[in-house]
Scaffold this active site. Sequence first.
Site: not given
Ligand code: NDP
Length: 233
Positions: A50, A145, A174, A128, A5-6, A141, A143, A76
Amino acid sequence: MTGGSRGIGAAISRELGRAGANVALNYRGNREAAEAVAAEAGGAAFQADVSNAEEAKRLVEEVEGQLGDIDILVNNAGITRDTLLARMSDEDWEQVLATNLGGPFHTCRALVRKMMKRRSGAIVNMTSVVGLHGNPGQANYAASKAGIIGLTKALARELGNRGVRVNAVAPGYITTELTDVLSEEMRQLILSNTPLGRLGSPEDVAGAVRFLCSEEAAFVTGEVLLVDGGLGM
Ligand code: NDP
Protein backbone atom coordinates in the site's frame (compact mmCIF):
# COMPACT_ATOMS: atom_id res chain seq x y z
CA MET A 1 -8.46 -4.14 5.79
CA THR A 2 -4.78 -3.38 5.12
CA GLY A 3 -2.06 -5.39 6.87
CA GLY A 4 -4.35 -8.20 7.96
CA SER A 5 -1.91 -11.11 7.91
CA ARG A 6 -0.79 -10.86 11.52
CA GLY A 7 -0.89 -8.95 14.80
CA ILE A 8 -3.59 -6.33 15.27
CA GLY A 9 -4.80 -6.57 11.65
CA ALA A 10 -5.43 -10.30 11.96
CA ALA A 11 -7.45 -9.76 15.16
CA ILE A 12 -9.49 -6.98 13.50
CA SER A 13 -10.18 -9.23 10.49
CA ARG A 14 -11.47 -12.04 12.75
CA GLU A 15 -13.56 -9.58 14.79
CA LEU A 16 -15.17 -7.97 11.72
CA GLY A 17 -15.75 -11.43 10.23
CA ARG A 18 -17.51 -12.52 13.44
CA ALA A 19 -19.64 -9.35 13.23
CA GLY A 20 -20.82 -10.43 9.77
CA ALA A 21 -18.51 -8.48 7.45
CA ASN A 22 -17.22 -10.00 4.23
CA VAL A 23 -13.54 -9.32 4.95
CA ALA A 24 -11.03 -8.44 2.22
CA LEU A 25 -7.71 -8.88 3.93
CA ASN A 26 -4.63 -7.22 2.44
CA TYR A 27 -1.03 -8.25 3.08
CA ARG A 28 2.35 -7.33 1.62
CA GLY A 29 4.44 -10.53 1.63
CA ASN A 30 3.04 -13.05 4.10
CA ARG A 31 0.65 -14.91 1.81
CA GLU A 32 0.29 -18.12 3.83
CA ALA A 33 -0.52 -16.27 7.05
CA ALA A 34 -2.92 -13.94 5.22
CA GLU A 35 -4.81 -16.82 3.64
CA ALA A 36 -5.07 -18.62 6.98
CA VAL A 37 -6.54 -15.51 8.68
CA ALA A 38 -8.86 -14.88 5.71
CA ALA A 39 -10.19 -18.44 6.04
CA GLU A 40 -10.86 -17.89 9.77
CA ALA A 41 -12.50 -14.51 9.09
CA GLY A 42 -14.61 -15.92 6.28
CA GLY A 43 -13.05 -13.58 3.73
CA ALA A 44 -10.36 -13.46 1.05
CA ALA A 45 -6.70 -12.34 0.96
CA PHE A 46 -5.31 -9.72 -1.48
CA GLN A 47 -1.61 -8.94 -2.01
CA ALA A 48 -0.55 -5.29 -2.43
CA ASP A 49 2.11 -2.96 -1.10
CA VAL A 50 0.00 0.00 0.00
CA SER A 51 3.01 2.34 0.09
CA ASN A 52 2.77 2.24 -3.71
CA ALA A 53 -0.11 4.34 -5.11
CA GLU A 54 -0.68 2.10 -8.15
CA GLU A 55 -0.78 -1.07 -6.04
CA ALA A 56 -3.23 0.50 -3.59
CA LYS A 57 -5.48 1.50 -6.51
CA ARG A 58 -5.27 -2.00 -7.97
CA LEU A 59 -6.09 -3.42 -4.52
CA VAL A 60 -9.31 -1.41 -4.27
CA GLU A 61 -10.30 -2.43 -7.82
CA GLU A 62 -9.58 -6.11 -7.21
CA VAL A 63 -11.52 -6.19 -3.95
CA GLU A 64 -14.55 -4.45 -5.47
CA GLY A 65 -14.33 -6.71 -8.53
CA GLN A 66 -14.37 -9.88 -6.42
CA LEU A 67 -16.42 -8.95 -3.36
CA GLY A 68 -18.46 -5.88 -4.34
CA ASP A 69 -18.65 -2.39 -2.80
CA ILE A 70 -16.28 -1.62 0.07
CA ASP A 71 -18.34 -0.22 2.97
CA ILE A 72 -15.56 -0.23 5.57
CA LEU A 73 -11.88 0.61 5.12
CA VAL A 74 -9.43 -0.13 7.93
CA ASN A 75 -5.95 1.28 7.31
CA ASN A 76 -3.87 -0.81 9.67
CA ALA A 77 -0.67 -1.68 7.73
CA GLY A 78 2.35 -0.19 9.49
CA ILE A 79 6.08 -0.62 9.98
CA THR A 80 8.85 0.71 12.24
CA ARG A 81 12.49 1.54 11.42
CA ASP A 82 13.61 2.79 14.84
CA THR A 83 16.78 4.77 15.39
CA LEU A 84 17.79 8.17 16.77
CA LEU A 85 17.19 10.99 14.30
CA ALA A 86 20.89 11.88 14.06
CA ARG A 87 21.50 8.39 12.65
CA MET A 88 18.29 8.05 10.63
CA SER A 89 18.80 7.34 6.92
CA ASP A 90 16.64 8.84 4.19
CA GLU A 91 15.40 5.31 3.54
CA ASP A 92 14.34 4.78 7.18
CA TRP A 93 12.39 8.04 7.01
CA GLU A 94 10.86 7.51 3.58
CA GLN A 95 9.83 3.87 4.02
CA VAL A 96 8.01 4.54 7.28
CA LEU A 97 6.25 7.65 5.95
CA ALA A 98 5.40 5.95 2.65
CA THR A 99 3.85 2.92 4.36
CA ASN A 100 2.23 4.37 7.49
CA LEU A 101 0.96 7.67 6.04
CA GLY A 102 1.23 7.16 2.28
CA GLY A 103 -0.69 3.87 2.56
CA PRO A 104 -3.85 5.41 4.09
CA PHE A 105 -3.63 8.35 1.66
CA HIS A 106 -3.46 5.98 -1.32
CA THR A 107 -6.30 3.69 -0.21
CA CYS A 108 -8.56 6.57 0.86
CA ARG A 109 -7.99 8.41 -2.43
CA ALA A 110 -8.79 5.26 -4.41
CA LEU A 111 -12.03 4.74 -2.50
CA VAL A 112 -13.59 7.96 -1.24
CA ARG A 113 -15.34 9.03 -4.45
CA LYS A 114 -17.23 5.74 -4.44
CA MET A 115 -18.17 6.07 -0.77
CA MET A 116 -19.28 9.69 -1.35
CA LYS A 117 -21.48 8.62 -4.27
CA ARG A 118 -23.12 5.94 -2.13
CA ARG A 119 -23.42 8.44 0.76
CA SER A 120 -22.17 5.93 3.28
CA GLY A 121 -18.96 4.40 4.54
CA ALA A 122 -16.70 4.07 7.57
CA ILE A 123 -12.94 4.53 7.57
CA VAL A 124 -10.73 3.68 10.54
CA ASN A 125 -7.04 4.63 10.49
CA MET A 126 -4.51 3.09 12.87
CA THR A 127 -2.42 5.69 14.67
CA SER A 128 -0.57 5.22 17.98
CA VAL A 129 -0.01 6.89 21.37
CA VAL A 130 3.43 7.61 19.89
CA GLY A 131 1.73 9.90 17.34
CA LEU A 132 0.27 11.92 20.22
CA HIS A 133 3.23 12.01 22.61
CA GLY A 134 6.35 11.18 20.57
CA ASN A 135 9.02 8.67 21.54
CA PRO A 136 12.82 8.87 21.34
CA GLY A 137 14.15 6.73 18.50
CA GLN A 138 10.87 6.92 16.61
CA ALA A 139 10.86 10.34 14.90
CA ASN A 140 9.83 8.76 11.59
CA TYR A 141 7.13 6.57 13.15
CA ALA A 142 5.80 9.38 15.42
CA ALA A 143 5.62 11.78 12.45
CA SER A 144 3.73 9.21 10.37
CA LYS A 145 1.27 8.48 13.18
CA ALA A 146 0.73 12.19 13.99
CA GLY A 147 0.14 12.67 10.25
CA ILE A 148 -2.57 10.03 10.33
CA ILE A 149 -4.43 12.03 12.96
CA GLY A 150 -4.37 15.11 10.70
CA LEU A 151 -5.44 13.04 7.71
CA THR A 152 -8.30 11.52 9.72
CA LYS A 153 -9.64 14.87 10.92
CA ALA A 154 -9.32 16.57 7.52
CA LEU A 155 -11.13 13.68 5.83
CA ALA A 156 -13.81 13.61 8.52
CA ARG A 157 -14.52 17.27 7.66
CA GLU A 158 -14.42 16.64 3.89
CA LEU A 159 -16.71 13.62 3.94
CA GLY A 160 -19.11 14.19 6.84
CA ASN A 161 -21.87 15.76 4.77
CA ARG A 162 -21.66 12.78 2.37
CA GLY A 163 -22.43 10.32 5.15
CA VAL A 164 -18.88 8.94 5.40
CA ARG A 165 -17.33 8.71 8.88
CA VAL A 166 -13.55 8.77 9.45
CA ASN A 167 -11.98 7.90 12.80
CA ALA A 168 -8.64 6.79 14.21
CA VAL A 169 -7.65 4.28 16.87
CA ALA A 170 -4.51 4.95 18.92
CA PRO A 171 -3.25 1.77 20.58
CA GLY A 172 -0.73 1.84 23.41
CA TYR A 173 1.68 -1.09 23.60
CA ILE A 174 0.11 -4.22 22.18
CA THR A 175 1.82 -7.63 22.14
CA THR A 176 2.63 -8.32 18.46
CA GLU A 177 5.76 -8.89 16.33
CA LEU A 178 6.14 -5.10 16.19
CA THR A 179 6.68 -4.90 19.97
CA ASP A 180 8.52 -8.24 20.41
CA VAL A 181 11.75 -6.28 20.05
CA LEU A 182 11.18 -4.18 23.21
CA SER A 183 13.85 -4.60 25.91
CA GLU A 184 12.77 -5.88 29.35
CA GLU A 185 13.67 -2.46 30.80
CA MET A 186 11.41 -0.68 28.30
CA ARG A 187 8.63 -3.17 28.97
CA GLN A 188 8.79 -2.50 32.72
CA LEU A 189 8.80 1.27 32.12
CA ILE A 190 5.69 1.02 29.94
CA LEU A 191 3.92 -1.19 32.48
CA SER A 192 4.69 1.20 35.34
CA ASN A 193 3.09 4.05 33.32
CA THR A 194 0.00 2.06 32.35
CA PRO A 195 -2.82 2.38 34.92
CA LEU A 196 -4.33 -0.95 33.84
CA GLY A 197 -0.93 -2.57 34.50
CA ARG A 198 -0.59 -4.76 31.41
CA LEU A 199 0.23 -4.58 27.73
CA GLY A 200 -2.78 -4.72 25.42
CA SER A 201 -3.81 -7.62 23.21
CA PRO A 202 -4.68 -7.36 19.51
CA GLU A 203 -8.25 -8.28 20.51
CA ASP A 204 -8.43 -5.18 22.76
CA VAL A 205 -7.83 -3.04 19.66
CA ALA A 206 -10.13 -5.09 17.41
CA GLY A 207 -13.16 -4.41 19.65
CA ALA A 208 -12.61 -0.64 19.39
CA VAL A 209 -12.31 -0.83 15.60
CA ARG A 210 -15.49 -2.91 15.33
CA PHE A 211 -17.34 -0.31 17.41
CA LEU A 212 -16.17 2.59 15.20
CA CYS A 213 -17.24 0.69 12.06
CA SER A 214 -20.67 -0.15 13.47
CA GLU A 215 -24.01 1.65 13.52
CA GLU A 216 -23.47 2.15 17.27
CA ALA A 217 -20.90 4.79 16.26
CA ALA A 218 -23.22 6.48 13.72
CA PHE A 219 -22.63 9.93 15.30
CA VAL A 220 -18.87 9.52 15.82
CA THR A 221 -16.43 11.04 13.32
CA GLY A 222 -13.01 12.71 13.51
CA GLU A 223 -12.40 10.91 16.81
CA VAL A 224 -9.09 9.47 18.02
CA LEU A 225 -9.94 6.60 20.34
CA LEU A 226 -7.10 5.64 22.69
CA VAL A 227 -6.86 1.92 23.43
CA ASP A 228 -3.88 2.01 25.72
CA GLY A 229 -4.77 1.01 29.28
CA GLY A 230 -4.57 4.69 30.27
CA LEU A 231 -0.92 5.15 29.17
CA GLY A 232 -1.50 8.20 26.98
CA MET A 233 -4.07 10.21 28.95
P1 NDP B 1 2.76 -6.30 12.67
O1 NDP B 1 4.18 -5.97 12.36
O2 NDP B 1 2.46 -7.46 13.55
O3 NDP B 1 1.92 -6.46 11.29
C1 NDP B 1 2.05 -5.51 10.28
C2 NDP B 1 1.06 -5.80 9.18
O4 NDP B 1 1.16 -4.78 8.18
C3 NDP B 1 1.33 -7.12 8.47
O5 NDP B 1 0.08 -7.67 8.10
C4 NDP B 1 2.11 -6.70 7.22
O6 NDP B 1 1.95 -7.59 6.11
C5 NDP B 1 1.41 -5.38 6.92
N1 NDP B 1 2.21 -4.46 6.10
C6 NDP B 1 3.39 -3.87 6.40
N2 NDP B 1 3.79 -3.08 5.38
C7 NDP B 1 2.83 -3.18 4.42
C8 NDP B 1 2.67 -2.62 3.13
N3 NDP B 1 3.56 -1.76 2.61
N4 NDP B 1 1.56 -2.95 2.41
C9 NDP B 1 0.64 -3.81 2.90
N5 NDP B 1 0.74 -4.38 4.12
C10 NDP B 1 1.83 -4.07 4.86
O7 NDP B 1 2.16 -4.94 13.27
P2 NDP B 1 1.05 -4.69 14.43
O8 NDP B 1 -0.07 -5.63 14.28
O9 NDP B 1 1.76 -4.57 15.72
O10 NDP B 1 0.59 -3.20 14.06
C11 NDP B 1 -0.52 -2.93 13.24
C12 NDP B 1 -0.77 -1.44 13.23
O11 NDP B 1 -0.98 -0.97 14.56
C13 NDP B 1 0.40 -0.63 12.67
O12 NDP B 1 -0.08 0.48 11.94
C14 NDP B 1 1.10 -0.14 13.93
O13 NDP B 1 1.83 1.03 13.71
C15 NDP B 1 -0.09 0.09 14.85
N6 NDP B 1 0.25 0.09 16.26
C16 NDP B 1 0.80 -1.02 16.87
C17 NDP B 1 1.10 -1.00 18.20
C18 NDP B 1 1.71 -2.17 18.91
O14 NDP B 1 2.02 -2.03 20.10
N7 NDP B 1 1.85 -3.33 18.30
C19 NDP B 1 0.88 0.21 19.01
C20 NDP B 1 0.29 1.30 18.28
C21 NDP B 1 -0.01 1.23 16.96
P3 NDP B 1 2.96 -8.85 5.88
O15 NDP B 1 2.67 -9.83 7.00
O16 NDP B 1 2.57 -9.39 4.56
O17 NDP B 1 4.34 -8.30 5.96
